[in-house]
Design a protein around this motif. Structure first.
Motif, PDB file in Angstrom:
ATOM      1  N   TYR A 202     -16.659  -3.332 -13.338  1.00  0.00           N
ATOM      2  CA  TYR A 202     -15.624  -4.261 -13.405  1.00  0.00           C
ATOM      3  C   TYR A 202     -15.343  -4.372 -11.838  1.00  0.00           C
ATOM      4  N   ARG A 203     -15.535  -5.273 -11.130  1.00  0.00           N
ATOM      5  CA  ARG A 203     -15.207  -5.434  -9.742  1.00  0.00           C
ATOM      6  C   ARG A 203     -15.034  -6.868  -9.422  1.00  0.00           C
ATOM      7  N   THR A 204     -14.611  -7.126  -8.132  1.00  0.00           N
ATOM      8  CA  THR A 204     -14.065  -8.335  -7.630  1.00  0.00           C
ATOM      9  C   THR A 204     -15.525  -8.949  -7.036  1.00  0.00           C
ATOM     10  N   ASN A 211      -7.792  -5.228  -2.854  1.00  0.00           N
ATOM     11  CA  ASN A 211      -6.701  -4.762  -2.899  1.00  0.00           C
ATOM     12  C   ASN A 211      -5.713  -4.833  -3.949  1.00  0.00           C
ATOM     13  N   ILE A 212      -6.421  -4.192  -5.109  1.00  0.00           N
ATOM     14  CA  ILE A 212      -6.038  -4.519  -6.391  1.00  0.00           C
ATOM     15  C   ILE A 212      -4.554  -4.011  -6.432  1.00  0.00           C
ATOM     16  N   ASP A 213      -4.185  -2.875  -6.139  1.00  0.00           N
ATOM     17  CA  ASP A 213      -2.870  -2.335  -6.363  1.00  0.00           C
ATOM     18  C   ASP A 213      -1.747  -2.353  -5.350  1.00  0.00           C
ATOM     19  N   GLY A 214      -2.118  -3.441  -4.726  1.00  0.00           N
ATOM     20  CA  GLY A 214      -1.166  -3.750  -3.484  1.00  0.00           C
ATOM     21  C   GLY A 214      -0.817  -2.686  -2.597  1.00  0.00           C
ATOM     22  N   TRP A 318      -5.283  -4.441 -16.482  1.00  0.00           N
ATOM     23  CA  TRP A 318      -5.018  -3.780 -15.306  1.00  0.00           C
ATOM     24  C   TRP A 318      -5.347  -4.889 -14.315  1.00  0.00           C
ATOM     25  N   SER A 319      -6.216  -5.771 -14.515  1.00  0.00           N
ATOM     26  CA  SER A 319      -6.504  -6.616 -13.347  1.00  0.00           C
ATOM     27  C   SER A 319      -5.302  -7.698 -13.265  1.00  0.00           C
ATOM     28  N   ARG A 320      -4.564  -8.132 -14.099  1.00  0.00           N
ATOM     29  CA  ARG A 320      -3.358  -8.804 -13.959  1.00  0.00           C
ATOM     30  C   ARG A 320      -2.176  -8.196 -13.776  1.00  0.00           C
ATOM     31  N   LEU A 321      -1.924  -7.335 -14.249  1.00  0.00           N
ATOM     32  CA  LEU A 321      -0.499  -6.546 -14.058  1.00  0.00           C
ATOM     33  C   LEU A 321      -0.462  -6.135 -12.599  1.00  0.00           C
ATOM     34  N   ARG A 322       0.967  -6.327 -12.145  1.00  0.00           N
ATOM     35  CA  ARG A 322       1.549  -5.710 -10.884  1.00  0.00           C
ATOM     36  C   ARG A 322       1.800  -4.172 -11.156  1.00  0.00           C
ATOM     37  N   ARG A 323       1.726  -3.268 -10.127  1.00  0.00           N
ATOM     38  CA  ARG A 323       2.273  -1.928 -10.451  1.00  0.00           C
ATOM     39  C   ARG A 323       3.544  -2.020 -10.380  1.00  0.00           C
ATOM     40  N   LYS A 324       4.302  -0.877 -10.795  1.00  0.00           N
ATOM     41  CA  LYS A 324       5.659  -0.616 -10.699  1.00  0.00           C
ATOM     42  C   LYS A 324       6.160  -0.872  -9.236  1.00  0.00           C
ATOM     43  N   ASN A 325       7.222  -1.626  -9.097  1.00  0.00           N
ATOM     44  CA  ASN A 325       8.018  -1.978  -7.739  1.00  0.00           C
ATOM     45  C   ASN A 325       7.338  -2.457  -6.953  1.00  0.00           C
ATOM     46  N   GLN A 326       5.902  -3.211  -7.143  1.00  0.00           N
ATOM     47  CA  GLN A 326       5.269  -4.066  -6.246  1.00  0.00           C
ATOM     48  C   GLN A 326       5.989  -5.232  -5.770  1.00  0.00           C
ATOM     49  N   GLU A 327       6.705  -5.774  -6.639  1.00  0.00           N
ATOM     50  CA  GLU A 327       7.315  -7.124  -6.465  1.00  0.00           C
ATOM     51  C   GLU A 327       8.591  -6.833  -5.423  1.00  0.00           C
ATOM     52  N   ASN A 328       9.290  -5.954  -5.778  1.00  0.00           N
ATOM     53  CA  ASN A 328      10.460  -5.414  -4.980  1.00  0.00           C
ATOM     54  C   ASN A 328       9.727  -5.008  -3.374  1.00  0.00           C
ATOM     55  N   GLU A 329       8.707  -4.445  -3.453  1.00  0.00           N
ATOM     56  CA  GLU A 329       8.368  -4.117  -2.070  1.00  0.00           C
ATOM     57  C   GLU A 329       7.656  -5.385  -1.476  1.00  0.00           C
ATOM     58  N   GLU A 330       7.176  -6.194  -1.937  1.00  0.00           N
ATOM     59  CA  GLU A 330       6.749  -7.635  -1.351  1.00  0.00           C
ATOM     60  C   GLU A 330       8.085  -8.291  -0.854  1.00  0.00           C
ATOM     61  N   VAL A 331       9.069  -8.459  -1.634  1.00  0.00           N
ATOM     62  CA  VAL A 331      10.179  -9.036  -1.095  1.00  0.00           C
ATOM     63  C   VAL A 331      10.934  -8.206   0.065  1.00  0.00           C
ATOM     64  N   TRP A 332      11.062  -6.824   0.213  1.00  0.00           N
ATOM     65  CA  TRP A 332      11.381  -6.125   1.336  1.00  0.00           C
ATOM     66  C   TRP A 332      10.552  -6.284   2.449  1.00  0.00           C
TER      67      TRP A 332
END
Length: 425
Positions: A202-204, A211-214, A318-332
């Motif tokens: 399973y690969r890109t 940068n799968i997990d942000g 796994w391929s579609r979900l963001r990790r916990k808090n990823q969206e908040n870090e991107e905003v920061w």
């Protein structure tokens, strides 16, 4: 409906016909970007139905839900750069010159720029930003996204309208060319998902885009160094093995028909764990973790569904979900290098940073300044805020200073507090 808006709207049945009646329409609150119904994947993994009530849609704003589950509709949003280094109309003209097929398809416009609509004849890549010469100038809107196509814009002045009112064209991404001359299928980050050879890989498609997990990335979004892949679970350090076992124990199924929601929560936590360790998940590590989860959950799983099918679902999530808090870090990351609100220039840096985070969240949501934020989220991203209580303390101070106001108090373990940002700067 006022007369001016009526000049821009078309009947809902005509709008559907522009998509050959294969389209998912979602109602939008007029003059906002707030959906009037559930439209995205829910916490339990369910996928809400589109709105089929044309009478209701005719009285509301209308958005088109995009991606693989919604008839492979995508839109290419070109709105230029914030500092007008790349003017939107010029980018649109250049894109159409490079892609004559864009002259034959549906084009819509909100406040600035435009959305060029297509239906893909293959799997849609994920939603992602589009850059030209290192500057973000638009967005490839697809899975997990939507585009408003009709109604009053959130600026309360403009109305969504059609620049070209023709049916959407069905294409492959290799038929489109980006502004730098590359094929769009080379520009976009695409992923392949396969069951071939008993799920051995399973690969890109492009390792340079991994940068799968942000994880570790520069402020411009480009990965600094490839993250080290995890070994087999049994070969990890004892601390990580214990953390994984604790998470699996927390999110194993303890009653029937909960595998979807439990996997979602587990994957987000596992991605956060890997992010903290500076690692990327290898295929072997994912299968080991899933095996552990499957064995613990087996009494409550569907006995007619093979273990490998559960693994397929797990890897797809796994391929579609963001990790916990990823969206908040991107905003920061977008907020941290900006100036603090003028009102707070003489206050402690941590308070200024919290205010910048709130301001960026409010701008991100574009919903009358409303956003959700909790003390734990502040703690995780604002330097120097060492615990959840400290995060809430800074939010409370901003409330007392009338930088933000509490609109809705969150319920423990369900949602965070909802705030409104009050300042103009």
């Amino acid at each position: 409906m006022n007369h001016e808006e009526g000049n821009y709207r078309i009947p809902v049945h005509e709008l559907r016909s522009l998509f050959q009646n294969r389209v998912s329409l979602i109602s939008v609150r007029p003059g906002s970007k707030q959906m009037a119904q559930k439209w995205s994947v829910q916490a339990d993994g369910s996928y809400p139905d589109a709105n089929t009530n044309d009478k209701q849609l005719a009285a509301m704003g209308i958005a088109v839900r995009l991606g693989n589950k919604d008839h492979n509709i995508i839109s290419i949003d070109l709105d230029g750069s914030a500092d007008d280094e790349f003017e939107a109309d010029s980018l649109i003209k250049s894109f159409i010159e490079l892609n004559p097929i864009a002259e034959k398809t549906l084009i819509s416009k909100g406040s600035r720029g435009a959305n060029i609509w297509f239906r893909l004849m293959h799997t849609c890549p994920p939603l992602q930003k589009l850059e030209h010469e290192g500057v973000a100038v638009g967005e490839f809107r697809s899975d997990g996204g939507l585009t408003i196509i009709q109604g009053l814009h959130a600026n309360k002045v403009d109305h969504y309208r059609f620049l070209k009112k023709t049916p959407v064209e069905e294409i492959g991404l290799d038929q489109l060319v980006w502004l730098d001359g590359r094929s769009m299928d080379q520009v976009l980050k695409t992923e392949v998902y396969t069951r071939i050879l008993e799920l051995k890989k399973y690969r890109t498609l492009e390792e340079k885009n991994r940068n799968i997990d942000g994880g570790r990335s520069c402020e411009d979004g480009i990965t600094k160094d490839p993250l080290k892949e995890t070994p087999r679970l049994q070969d990890c350090d004892p601390e990580m093995i214990k953390e994984v076992e604790n998470l699996v124990g927390k999110y194993k199924c303890i009653k029937p028909k909960t595998s979807n929601s439990q996997q979602v929560s587990l994957i987000r936590e596992l991605k956060w764990l890997l992010h903290q360790h500076g690692l990327n998940a290898s295929w072997e590590w994912q299968t080991d973790v899933h095996k552990l989860w499957f064995d613990k959950s087996a009494p409550y799983l569907d006995s007619t569904m093979p273990e490998q099918d559960y693994l397929i679902v797990f890897v797809d999530k796994w391929s579609r979900l963001r990790r916990k808090n990823q969206e908040n870090e991107e905003v920061w990351n977008r907020a941290k290098n900006k100036e603090a609100p003028a009102l707070l220039l003489k206050t402690p840096p941590k308070l200024q940073d919290t205010a910048k985070l709130c301001r960026e969240w409010a701008a991100e949501i574009q919903d009358d300044g409303l956003f959700n934020l909790g003390g734990q989220q502040v703690e995780m991203v604002v330097p120097g805020v060492n615990n959840q209580v400290g995060g809430y303390r800074y939010l409370h101070i901003l409330k007392e200073l009338k930088v933000i106001e509490l609109v809705e108090k969150g319920i423990a373990h369900v949602k965070t507090n909802r705030w409104r940002y009050l300042l103009d700067d």
